[in-house]
Each structure stands twice: as structure tokens, then as C-alpha cells.
Design an enzyme around this catalytic site. Structure first.
Site, mmCIF file in Angstrom:
data_model
loop_
_atom_site.group_PDB
_atom_site.id
_atom_site.type_symbol
_atom_site.label_atom_id
_atom_site.label_comp_id
_atom_site.label_asym_id
_atom_site.label_seq_id
_atom_site.Cartn_x
_atom_site.Cartn_y
_atom_site.Cartn_z
ATOM 1 N N HIS A 54 16.685 26.374 -50.324
ATOM 2 C CA HIS A 54 14.643 27.904 -50.475
ATOM 3 C C HIS A 54 13.998 26.741 -50.446
ATOM 4 O O HIS A 54 12.836 25.543 -51.196
ATOM 5 C CB HIS A 54 15.285 28.204 -51.634
ATOM 6 C CG HIS A 54 14.627 27.424 -52.982
ATOM 7 N ND1 HIS A 54 13.659 27.402 -53.644
ATOM 8 C CD2 HIS A 54 15.760 26.845 -53.371
ATOM 9 C CE1 HIS A 54 14.068 26.733 -54.963
ATOM 10 N NE2 HIS A 54 15.445 26.325 -54.499
ATOM 11 N N HIS A 98 15.684 13.729 -38.628
ATOM 12 C CA HIS A 98 17.344 13.879 -38.287
ATOM 13 C C HIS A 98 17.677 13.731 -39.798
ATOM 14 O O HIS A 98 17.068 12.575 -40.467
ATOM 15 C CB HIS A 98 18.067 12.469 -37.394
ATOM 16 C CG HIS A 98 19.383 11.849 -37.437
ATOM 17 N ND1 HIS A 98 19.756 11.128 -36.305
ATOM 18 C CD2 HIS A 98 20.019 13.028 -38.195
ATOM 19 C CE1 HIS A 98 21.056 11.666 -36.850
ATOM 20 N NE2 HIS A 98 21.824 12.181 -37.665
#
Length: 92
Positions: free
Chosen positions: A26, A35
């Protein structure tokens, strides 16, 4: 993106690679051109800067900022094997 979880209010920038089993919690923000490797965990409210490579299995702390062009979790562990010479039992 097999088994990837991106939770509520998290955002991922442009041109990112999110590998299998990665978790983005969250309120995390992943910048552009990042990446996120296999099984990496980007915990709540973490900021990942642009052009960053997060290594496999990396786990971040909440409320952390990872600067752009960083490579957290990319240390290579090595196993050192010690080979001792064979001796006769009399010297043991």
C-alpha cells in the site's frame, strides 16, 4: 507477472519490469524504468526512484526512500569451501 501483488494506492511508473512473486504494498511508489526482481517486497509507503534495479528477494522497510539509479539487494553471496589435506591417523 505471475503471482505479482500490487496493493491499494500503490503506483508503478512507465516502462517497469515487475517479476514473478513480487509484492508492492500500500502507498508505495515505484518510479519510471525500474526493475523489481523475483520475490522482491516493496513495503508500505516506500519510494523507489527512477531507473532503479531491486534485486531478487529484497525486502524493504516501511517508509523508506530508495534513491534513483540504485541497486538494492544485488549483493552476491558466496560459499567458501575449505579443503584440508588428508593426513594419516597418527598425526590426529
Amino acid at each position: 507477472m505471475h503471482d505479482v501483488i500490487i496493493n491499494a494506492n500503490a503506483s508503478v511508473g512507465k516502462n517497469c519490469i515487475i517479476n514473478s512473486k513480487a509484492l508492492i504494498e500500500h502507498d508505495a511508489v515505484v518510479g519510471d524504468n525500474c526493475h523489481i526482481s523475483t520475490a522482491a517486497v516493496i513495503n508500505g509507503s516506500v519510494r523507489v526512484g527512477n531507473n532503479t534495479f531491486v534485486g531478487s528477494g529484497t525486502i524493504t522497510n516501511n517508509n523508506t526512500t530508495i534513491p534513483e539509479k540504485s541497486r538494492p539487494g544485488t549483493n552476491i553471496s558466496s560459499l567458501i569451501i575449505l579443503v584440508l589435506p588428508v593426513t594419516d591417523n597418527a598425526s590426529l
